[in-house]
Design an enzyme around this catalytic site. Structure first.
Site, PDB file in Angstrom:
ATOM      1  N   ASP A 161       0.866  -1.167   0.000  1.00  0.00           N
ATOM      2  CA  ASP A 161       0.000   0.000   0.000  1.00  0.00           C
ATOM      3  C   ASP A 161       0.915   1.233   0.000  1.00  0.00           C
ATOM      4  OD1 ASP A 161      -2.243   1.659   0.271  1.00  0.00           O
ATOM      5  OD2 ASP A 161      -2.188   1.522   2.462  1.00  0.00           O
ATOM      6  N   PHE A 162       0.364   2.401  -0.231  1.00  0.00           N
ATOM      7  CA  PHE A 162       1.195   3.609  -0.276  1.00  0.00           C
ATOM      8  C   PHE A 162       1.107   4.413   1.021  1.00  0.00           C
ATOM      9  CE2 PHE A 162       2.087   8.065  -1.426  1.00  0.00           C
ATOM     10  CZ  PHE A 162       3.392   7.908  -1.886  1.00  0.00           C
TER      11      PHE A 162
END
Length: 319
Positions: A165-166
């Protein structure tokens, strides 16, 4: 004995609870106490532990050491365990039985050894003990809580696929806080306005940088040997969508890190994507996302940022 340097290696700390399936052992500890647990481990000393959630990831990561000469590995995995040395014997024998090239360990009876991470140049610590992981993250250390049951591993597949995920994982949760406070439109406006401003790096940015270093070593090998097949693949799987995707891509570039693939899902269920992508490990900071992905994919919750701090405080017992 010559000093063994860790500075130029990818160093991972792994708890036995992440590497092996300790369901039976944990049940003995919870139901019968520490002394019974010790007796149980001694009685089953030569019974090899079954692979746990992070086992496929660790096995594949260690296999990349064949890129360098023996004795100078790219990857070093070190056991960080709450077991004492006696009960830790079963863990080390199981490591040997599974053929994993792990020879270093820290055993601290009843205490979390995560404080040794900086001294060991670790860019990641994985454990099934949620409290240990939260304490490590609160101390500013890169750690993740492995979730769910072990998944069947295709041993014919020699690749290693890692997904991130970022926000709250590779970057801080600053933009997530904007979304929580003002909603999706304010978030989009904020990201477009700041499109040229790179995010501050999050807890696993350095881990990705070290993974990229191994990828560059693979590219070097492919240039020398046309028959060499790239094994390590990295993807970004985020709830961001256009136009907020641009700042994420630019931030990665500014940090000097790369991913092979990117999925900007705009709220689409990540679990459905994981069924197709089939990473060997996925890192996300939101419990709701990993609750979905962990059904089919080895998943890791990174309890970083304000939302996780609030969730933790809500579960704290009253004094």
């Amino acid at each position: 004995m010559a000093v063994y340097e860790l500075a130029d290696r990818l160093v991972i700390g792994i708890a036995s609870s992440a590497l092996f399936d300790l369901t039976e052992s944990d049940a003995v500890f919870r139901e019968q106490g520490e002394e019974s647990y010790r007796a149980y481990q001694e009685e089953h000393l030569d019974e090899t532990l079954r692979p746990g959630v992070a086992f496929p990831f660790i096995r594949r990561l260690l296999s990349l050491n064949d890129l360098e000469k023996e004795g100078d590995p790219l990857v070093e995995v070190i056991v960080l365990s709450r077991n004492d040395p006696d009960t830790g014997l079963r863990v080390m024998r199981s490591i040997k039985a599974h053929g994993l090239s792990i020879s270093r360990a820290i055993f601290m009876q009843g205490r979390s050894p995560h404080k040794f991470m900086p001294a060991l140049n670790m860019s990641l610590f994985l454990s099934a003990n949620e409290r240990d992981v939260r304490e490590a993250v609160l101390a500013g250390l890169p750690a993740g809580h492995v979730l769910g049951a072990p998944h069947e591993d295709d041993t014919e597949d020699g690749d290693l696929r890692i997904s991130f995920d970022f926000d709250g994982v590779l970057a801080t949760d600053a933009s997530e806080q904007v979304y929580q406070a003002g909603g999706i439109e304010e978030f989009r406006t904020h990201e477009v306005t700041n499109a040229a401003v790179p995010h501050d790096a999050g807890p696993l940015k350095e881990f990705l940088a070290n993974i990229n270093r191994i990828q560059r070593r693979e590219e070097k090998e492919r240039r020398k040997n046309a028959d060499y097949r790239i094994r390590l693949h990295v993807s970004l799987v985020t709830a961001r969508a256009a136009p907020a995707h641009e700042r994420a891509v630019m931030s990665l570039k500014q940090w000097g890190v790369t991913v092979n693939d990117a999925f900007f899902l705009g709220g689409i269920n990540k679990g459905e994507i994981m069924k197709v992508l089939k990473p060997h490990i996925f890192f996300d900071d939101q419990q709701s996302h990993v609750a979905s992905t962990s059904q089919t994919t080895p998943s890791v919750h990174v309890p970083f940022g304000k939302l996780n701090e609030q969730a933790a405080s809500q579960h704290q017992p009253e004094s």
